[in-house]
Design a protein around this motif. Structure first.
Motif, mmCIF file in Angstrom:
data_model
loop_
_atom_site.group_PDB
_atom_site.id
_atom_site.type_symbol
_atom_site.label_atom_id
_atom_site.label_comp_id
_atom_site.label_asym_id
_atom_site.label_seq_id
_atom_site.Cartn_x
_atom_site.Cartn_y
_atom_site.Cartn_z
ATOM 1 N N GLU A 154 9.587 22.703 16.031
ATOM 2 C CA GLU A 154 8.822 21.892 16.978
ATOM 3 C C GLU A 154 7.369 22.372 17.070
ATOM 4 O OE1 GLU A 154 9.878 18.984 18.565
ATOM 5 O OE2 GLU A 154 11.480 19.296 17.096
ATOM 6 N N LEU A 155 7.179 23.680 17.078
ATOM 7 C CA LEU A 155 5.818 24.227 17.112
ATOM 8 C C LEU A 155 5.050 23.857 15.840
ATOM 9 C CD1 LEU A 155 6.612 27.728 18.614
ATOM 10 C CD2 LEU A 155 5.205 25.959 19.702
ATOM 11 N N GLU A 156 5.737 23.886 14.719
ATOM 12 C CA GLU A 156 5.104 23.511 13.455
ATOM 13 C C GLU A 156 4.644 22.054 13.502
ATOM 14 O OE1 GLU A 156 6.057 23.533 8.641
ATOM 15 O OE2 GLU A 156 7.629 24.117 10.049
ATOM 16 N N LYS A 157 5.497 21.157 13.995
ATOM 17 C CA LYS A 157 5.127 19.736 14.110
ATOM 18 C C LYS A 157 3.913 19.568 15.020
ATOM 19 C CE LYS A 157 9.888 18.191 13.598
ATOM 20 N NZ LYS A 157 11.056 17.730 14.368
ATOM 21 N N LEU A 158 3.935 20.256 16.154
ATOM 22 C CA LEU A 158 2.802 20.170 17.085
ATOM 23 C C LEU A 158 1.516 20.684 16.449
ATOM 24 C CD1 LEU A 158 4.526 21.346 20.390
ATOM 25 C CD2 LEU A 158 3.690 19.028 19.876
ATOM 26 N N ASP A 208 -1.954 18.507 15.976
ATOM 27 C CA ASP A 208 -3.063 18.831 16.873
ATOM 28 C C ASP A 208 -4.395 18.846 16.113
ATOM 29 O OD1 ASP A 208 -4.820 20.038 18.847
ATOM 30 O OD2 ASP A 208 -2.979 20.654 19.863
ATOM 31 N N ALA A 209 -5.336 18.045 16.580
ATOM 32 C CA ALA A 209 -6.648 17.952 15.932
ATOM 33 C C ALA A 209 -7.562 19.118 16.294
ATOM 34 C CB ALA A 209 -7.319 16.629 16.308
ATOM 35 N N ASP A 210 -7.278 19.780 17.392
ATOM 36 C CA ASP A 210 -8.094 20.925 17.810
ATOM 37 C C ASP A 210 -7.674 22.146 16.986
ATOM 38 O OD1 ASP A 210 -8.805 23.394 19.131
ATOM 39 O OD2 ASP A 210 -9.304 22.200 20.914
ATOM 40 N N PRO A 211 -8.566 22.690 16.158
ATOM 41 C CA PRO A 211 -8.191 23.803 15.275
ATOM 42 C C PRO A 211 -7.706 25.042 16.044
ATOM 43 C CG PRO A 211 -10.504 23.195 14.946
ATOM 44 C CD PRO A 211 -9.945 22.268 15.964
ATOM 45 N N ASP A 212 -8.249 25.289 17.233
ATOM 46 C CA ASP A 212 -7.801 26.456 18.010
ATOM 47 C C ASP A 212 -6.374 26.267 18.510
ATOM 48 O OD1 ASP A 212 -10.197 27.840 17.651
ATOM 49 O OD2 ASP A 212 -11.106 26.937 19.447
ATOM 50 N N ASN A 213 -6.075 25.091 19.009
ATOM 51 C CA ASN A 213 -4.708 24.812 19.464
ATOM 52 C C ASN A 213 -3.730 24.833 18.293
ATOM 53 O OD1 ASN A 213 -5.554 24.543 22.100
ATOM 54 N ND2 ASN A 213 -5.662 22.293 22.010
ATOM 55 N N ALA A 214 -4.127 24.225 17.188
ATOM 56 C CA ALA A 214 -3.270 24.199 15.995
ATOM 57 C C ALA A 214 -2.994 25.620 15.501
ATOM 58 C CB ALA A 214 -3.916 23.360 14.899
ATOM 59 N N ASP A 215 -4.019 26.469 15.574
ATOM 60 C CA ASP A 215 -3.856 27.875 15.171
ATOM 61 C C ASP A 215 -2.817 28.569 16.050
ATOM 62 O OD1 ASP A 215 -4.733 30.383 13.741
ATOM 63 O OD2 ASP A 215 -5.339 30.914 15.794
ATOM 64 N N LEU A 216 -2.940 28.405 17.355
ATOM 65 C CA LEU A 216 -2.002 29.047 18.286
ATOM 66 C C LEU A 216 -0.573 28.550 18.083
ATOM 67 C CD1 LEU A 216 -4.199 28.961 21.511
ATOM 68 C CD2 LEU A 216 -3.616 30.981 20.144
ATOM 69 N N LEU A 217 -0.429 27.262 17.907
ATOM 70 C CA LEU A 217 0.898 26.688 17.689
ATOM 71 C C LEU A 217 1.493 27.156 16.359
ATOM 72 C CD1 LEU A 217 0.060 23.116 18.977
ATOM 73 C CD2 LEU A 217 1.739 24.676 20.018
ATOM 74 N N GLY A 218 0.673 27.167 15.324
ATOM 75 C CA GLY A 218 1.138 27.624 14.011
ATOM 76 C C GLY A 218 1.559 29.083 14.030
ATOM 77 N N SER A 239 -1.632 34.330 2.904
ATOM 78 C CA SER A 239 -0.851 33.758 1.803
ATOM 79 C C SER A 239 0.505 33.213 2.259
ATOM 80 C CB SER A 239 -0.629 34.819 0.722
ATOM 81 O OG SER A 239 0.132 35.878 1.254
ATOM 82 N N HIS A 240 0.822 33.351 3.525
ATOM 83 C CA HIS A 240 2.110 32.875 4.055
ATOM 84 C C HIS A 240 2.041 31.389 4.381
ATOM 85 C CE1 HIS A 240 3.478 37.020 4.465
ATOM 86 N NE2 HIS A 240 2.310 37.298 5.022
ATOM 87 N N LYS A 241 3.038 30.640 3.913
ATOM 88 C CA LYS A 241 3.129 29.211 4.202
ATOM 89 C C LYS A 241 4.158 28.999 5.307
ATOM 90 C CE LYS A 241 2.556 27.180 -0.386
ATOM 91 N NZ LYS A 241 3.292 26.358 -1.361
ATOM 92 N N LEU A 242 3.826 28.148 6.238
ATOM 93 C CA LEU A 242 4.760 27.852 7.313
ATOM 94 C C LEU A 242 5.984 27.095 6.790
ATOM 95 C CD1 LEU A 242 5.173 28.441 10.257
ATOM 96 C CD2 LEU A 242 3.774 26.461 10.825
ATOM 97 N N THR A 243 5.803 26.301 5.742
ATOM 98 C CA THR A 243 6.949 25.603 5.144
ATOM 99 C C THR A 243 7.939 26.602 4.543
ATOM 100 O OG1 THR A 243 5.630 25.279 3.142
ATOM 101 C CG2 THR A 243 5.787 23.414 4.661
ATOM 102 N N THR A 244 7.433 27.693 4.007
ATOM 103 C CA THR A 244 8.309 28.754 3.492
ATOM 104 C C THR A 244 8.956 29.496 4.644
ATOM 105 O OG1 THR A 244 6.916 28.999 1.529
ATOM 106 C CG2 THR A 244 8.380 30.834 2.057
ATOM 107 N N ALA A 245 8.182 29.784 5.682
ATOM 108 C CA ALA A 245 8.707 30.487 6.859
ATOM 109 C C ALA A 245 9.860 29.716 7.495
ATOM 110 C CB ALA A 245 7.591 30.719 7.871
ATOM 111 N N SER A 246 9.776 28.394 7.452
ATOM 112 C CA SER A 246 10.837 27.586 8.063
ATOM 113 C C SER A 246 12.184 27.791 7.369
ATOM 114 C CB SER A 246 10.457 26.104 8.041
ATOM 115 O OG SER A 246 10.498 25.585 6.731
#
Length: 166
Positions: free
Chosen positions: A7-11, A15-25, A136-143
């Motif tokens: 869910e955090l990854e989807k958010l 999210d268009a705000d890079p700071d929010n997207a960073d925190l969620l990621g 170098s870490h991908k969130l798709t791999t982390a999932s």
């Protein structure tokens, strides 16, 4: 944990705000790590109750050395008692070592990403299409970490039973 990470990854991707997207990621990386860690911790507790409390950073070493040491002792005794052949002993030790090593590598990688996510906020996540990177870490791999940890842990439990330690 895996659901929360997803869910955090989807958010983060929306999210268009890079700071929010960073925190969620970052939080998604963290949740995926903890999902894999908790699966492993439960397995270690199944194998030996006092292993359940092993510190995060020490788990890869426990997987690589302690599991093998305990299994080797049990298998050597079984071979000496004529219950298994040398080939069976070798096969089980090899399978245990290989699986434990793969899980240890997965957890080391996941732990490295988690440390970056938690303690190095100056290193920002980067969105590239539908993929979020943290260095170098991908969130798709982390999932995939929790599912992979679950498979490795299932193998370890099966081998542990086959050795007669469960």
């Amino acid at each position: 944990m895996q659901y929360v990470g997803s869910e955090l990854e989807k958010l983060a991707l929306k999210d268009a705000d890079p700071d929010n997207a960073d925190l969620l990621g970052r939080s998604a990386f963290n949740r995926y790590y903890y999902a894999a860690f908790l699966i492993t911790r439960d397995t270690l507790g199944y194998m030996q109750p006092n292993w359940k409390g092993t510190q995060h950073a020490n788990i890869p070493e426990l997987l690589i050395s302690s599991l093998k040491k305990q299994a080797k002792r049990a298998l050597s005794k079984q071979r000496r008692d004529g219950l298994i052949t040398h080939g069976e002993e070798s096969r089980l030790l090899t399978e245990l070592s290989s699986t434990a090593s793969e899980l240890a590598q997965l957890l080391k990688l996941a732990y490295d990403a988690r440390i970056l996510a938690d303690y190095e906020p100056e290193i920002k996540t980067i969105k590239n299409g539908n993929v979020i990177f943290l260095k170098s870490h991908k969130l798709t791999t982390a999932s995939q970490w929790p599912e992979k940890a679950s498979r490795y842990c299932g193998r370890l439990k099966r081998i542990w039973k086959e050795i007669g330690l469960a």
